[in-house]
Scaffold this motif. Structure first.
Motif, mmCIF file in Angstrom:
data_model
loop_
_atom_site.group_PDB
_atom_site.id
_atom_site.type_symbol
_atom_site.label_atom_id
_atom_site.label_comp_id
_atom_site.label_asym_id
_atom_site.label_seq_id
_atom_site.Cartn_x
_atom_site.Cartn_y
_atom_site.Cartn_z
ATOM 1 N N LEU A 51 -30.555 80.545 25.516
ATOM 2 C CA LEU A 51 -31.276 81.668 26.107
ATOM 3 C C LEU A 51 -32.538 82.007 25.321
ATOM 4 O O LEU A 51 -33.587 82.315 25.904
ATOM 5 N N ARG A 52 -32.456 81.926 23.993
ATOM 6 C CA ARG A 52 -33.651 82.207 23.179
ATOM 7 C C ARG A 52 -34.712 81.132 23.375
ATOM 8 O O ARG A 52 -35.918 81.431 23.426
ATOM 9 N N GLU A 53 -34.275 79.885 23.488
ATOM 10 C CA GLU A 53 -35.232 78.812 23.735
ATOM 11 C C GLU A 53 -35.936 79.014 25.072
ATOM 12 O O GLU A 53 -37.151 78.820 25.181
ATOM 13 N N GLU A 54 -35.173 79.412 26.082
ATOM 14 C CA GLU A 54 -35.776 79.635 27.395
ATOM 15 C C GLU A 54 -36.757 80.803 27.361
ATOM 16 O O GLU A 54 -37.812 80.754 28.006
ATOM 17 N N ALA A 55 -36.401 81.866 26.623
ATOM 18 C CA ALA A 55 -37.302 83.010 26.516
ATOM 19 C C ALA A 55 -38.609 82.607 25.841
ATOM 20 O O ALA A 55 -39.703 83.045 26.243
ATOM 21 N N THR A 56 -38.508 81.763 24.823
ATOM 22 C CA THR A 56 -39.707 81.301 24.124
ATOM 23 C C THR A 56 -40.558 80.414 25.016
ATOM 24 O O THR A 56 -41.788 80.532 25.043
ATOM 25 N N LEU A 57 -39.908 79.525 25.769
ATOM 26 C CA LEU A 57 -40.641 78.658 26.687
ATOM 27 C C LEU A 57 -41.329 79.477 27.777
ATOM 28 O O LEU A 57 -42.413 79.113 28.251
ATOM 29 N N HIS A 58 -40.710 80.587 28.160
ATOM 30 C CA HIS A 58 -41.346 81.464 29.154
ATOM 31 C C HIS A 58 -42.612 82.096 28.579
ATOM 32 O O HIS A 58 -43.624 82.234 29.284
ATOM 33 N N LYS A 59 -42.563 82.469 27.305
ATOM 34 C CA LYS A 59 -43.765 83.019 26.659
ATOM 35 C C LYS A 59 -44.875 81.976 26.604
ATOM 36 O O LYS A 59 -46.054 82.300 26.766
ATOM 37 N N ILE A 60 -44.498 80.736 26.380
ATOM 38 C CA ILE A 60 -45.488 79.670 26.225
ATOM 39 C C ILE A 60 -46.084 79.265 27.575
ATOM 40 O O ILE A 60 -47.307 79.166 27.724
ATOM 41 N N HIS A 61 -45.222 79.062 28.576
ATOM 42 C CA HIS A 61 -45.673 78.457 29.829
ATOM 43 C C HIS A 61 -45.781 79.440 30.995
ATOM 44 O O HIS A 61 -46.273 79.053 32.061
ATOM 45 N N GLY A 62 -45.290 80.666 30.812
ATOM 46 C CA GLY A 62 -45.463 81.695 31.815
ATOM 47 C C GLY A 62 -44.897 81.358 33.175
ATOM 48 O O GLY A 62 -43.749 80.927 33.317
ATOM 49 N N VAL A 63 -45.735 81.505 34.216
ATOM 50 C CA VAL A 63 -45.284 81.354 35.593
ATOM 51 C C VAL A 63 -44.811 79.932 35.881
ATOM 52 O O VAL A 63 -43.934 79.717 36.723
ATOM 53 N N LEU A 64 -45.369 78.936 35.185
ATOM 54 C CA LEU A 64 -44.931 77.558 35.388
ATOM 55 C C LEU A 64 -43.459 77.412 35.027
ATOM 56 O O LEU A 64 -42.699 76.720 35.724
ATOM 57 N N PHE A 65 -43.056 78.072 33.927
ATOM 58 C CA PHE A 65 -41.644 77.989 33.541
ATOM 59 C C PHE A 65 -40.776 78.766 34.512
ATOM 60 O O PHE A 65 -39.642 78.362 34.791
ATOM 61 N N GLU A 66 -41.277 79.888 35.041
ATOM 62 C CA GLU A 66 -40.511 80.656 36.022
ATOM 63 C C GLU A 66 -40.200 79.800 37.255
ATOM 64 O O GLU A 66 -39.070 79.806 37.763
ATOM 65 N N ILE A 67 -41.204 79.083 37.748
ATOM 66 C CA ILE A 67 -41.003 78.212 38.903
ATOM 67 C C ILE A 67 -39.977 77.129 38.584
ATOM 68 O O ILE A 67 -39.067 76.841 39.369
ATOM 69 N N TYR A 68 -40.110 76.534 37.397
ATOM 70 C CA TYR A 68 -39.184 75.485 36.961
ATOM 71 C C TYR A 68 -37.773 76.040 36.829
ATOM 72 O O TYR A 68 -36.796 75.440 37.298
ATOM 73 N N ARG A 69 -37.651 77.223 36.206
ATOM 74 C CA ARG A 69 -36.343 77.841 35.990
ATOM 75 C C ARG A 69 -35.658 78.186 37.310
ATOM 76 O O ARG A 69 -34.432 78.073 37.438
ATOM 77 N N ASN A 70 -36.423 78.597 38.299
ATOM 78 C CA ASN A 70 -35.854 79.009 39.577
ATOM 79 C C ASN A 70 -35.485 77.828 40.480
ATOM 80 O O ASN A 70 -34.769 78.007 41.467
ATOM 81 N N SER A 71 -35.956 76.642 40.154
ATOM 82 C CA SER A 71 -35.702 75.499 41.027
ATOM 83 C C SER A 71 -34.769 74.455 40.424
ATOM 84 O O SER A 71 -34.132 73.689 41.159
ATOM 85 N N VAL A 72 -34.664 74.420 39.083
ATOM 86 C CA VAL A 72 -33.850 73.403 38.414
ATOM 87 C C VAL A 72 -32.683 74.081 37.698
ATOM 88 O O VAL A 72 -32.885 75.052 36.971
ATOM 89 N N PRO A 73 -31.448 73.604 37.889
ATOM 90 C CA PRO A 73 -30.284 74.220 37.243
ATOM 91 C C PRO A 73 -30.353 74.135 35.720
ATOM 92 O O PRO A 73 -30.957 73.212 35.172
ATOM 93 N N ARG A 74 -29.711 75.085 35.072
ATOM 94 C CA ARG A 74 -29.708 75.103 33.606
ATOM 95 C C ARG A 74 -28.945 73.925 33.030
ATOM 96 O O ARG A 74 -29.372 73.304 32.064
ATOM 97 N N PHE A 75 -27.792 73.579 33.610
ATOM 98 C CA PHE A 75 -26.984 72.479 33.075
ATOM 99 C C PHE A 75 -26.587 71.469 34.152
ATOM 100 O O PHE A 75 -26.924 70.293 34.045
ATOM 101 N N ALA A 76 -25.829 71.895 35.154
ATOM 102 C CA ALA A 76 -25.288 70.963 36.143
ATOM 103 C C ALA A 76 -26.411 70.216 36.860
ATOM 104 O O ALA A 76 -27.241 70.832 37.533
ATOM 105 N N PRO A 77 -26.475 68.879 36.729
ATOM 106 C CA PRO A 77 -27.581 68.118 37.328
ATOM 107 C C PRO A 77 -27.578 68.207 38.853
ATOM 108 O O PRO A 77 -26.525 68.205 39.480
ATOM 109 N N ARG A 78 -28.771 68.276 39.424
ATOM 110 C CA ARG A 78 -28.935 68.242 40.873
ATOM 111 C C ARG A 78 -29.763 67.005 41.214
ATOM 112 O O ARG A 78 -30.987 66.997 41.085
#
Length: 209
Positions: free
Chosen positions: A129-156
């Protein structure tokens, strides 16, 4: 996207803490393996079947972690990696680490112990969770789009996309391979504990399915 030194330091510190927690977890759970074992005797077909599946999982994890490192090595901070294994799951390195822990746990001949080790590995959830929060600070909206479309663990698998070319970081790849060799070295160590238990009748050992 450029990053500030403070954010870069924060991500580096988070990853350092992750490695410290791995070492601490190994230190804390190693004694427990001496006093717990599977219900199947070493050398029985049931035990060998569980150990064999575990070995396959460890090899799968080693290959998967090396594969993931080819894509992410040295680029996690300044580039949002979304290709290859990162196109189907946001944390393939963690996912394959879970597979490795499960495989190593099966070397005890106990499904219960293997699942217990896997649950114990969940101590890394706050780190994720901390890594994701840091990546959100770095990449902003790009990471939000990625986070909302790709699962955290279970592969799709339907999300799969690959990169046209890769720039490999040899140092990080070597480190990943070295980590894999350490995993392989743990296999005979854990099996050795099982043979030690079997040859020491007076040792108080809890047998688990």
């Amino acid at each position: 996207m450029s990053t500030t030194p403070a954010i870069t330091h924060d991500l580096g510190r988070t990853q350092s803490r992750r490695k410290m927690k791995i070492r601490l977890a190994l230190l804390l759970f190693s004694p427990a393996l001496l006093f717990t074992t599977g219900i199947f005797e070493p050398g029985s077909w049931q035990r060998e079947a569980l150990e064999g599946v575990g070995v396959l999982l460890v090899f799968l994890a080693i290959l998967g972690r090396a594969w993931s490192t080819l894509y992410i090595g040295g680029r996690k901070i300044d580039h949002l990696v979304t290709a290859g294994p990162y196109s189907v799951t946001r944390n393939p390195l963690y996912l394959f680490s879970f597979v490795a822990v499960l495989g190593l746990g099966l070397q005890t001949g106990s499904i219960t112990i293997a699942l217990g080790l896997l649950v114990a590995y969940a101590i890394f959830w706050p780190v994720v969770l901390r890594e994701e929060a840091t990546l959100h600070k770095i990449h902003g909206v790009l990471f939000e789009i990625y986070r909302n479309s790709v699962p955290r663990f279970a592969p799709r698998r339907s999300l799969w996309k690959d990169a046209h070319q890769l720039e490999i970081d040899p140092r990080r790849l070597r480190q990943t391979v070295l980590d894999g060799l350490i995993m392989l070295a743990l296999i005979p160590l854990i099996r050795g504990i099982g043979w030690l238990q079997a040859s020491t009748p007076n040792l108080p050992v809890l047998a688990l399915f």
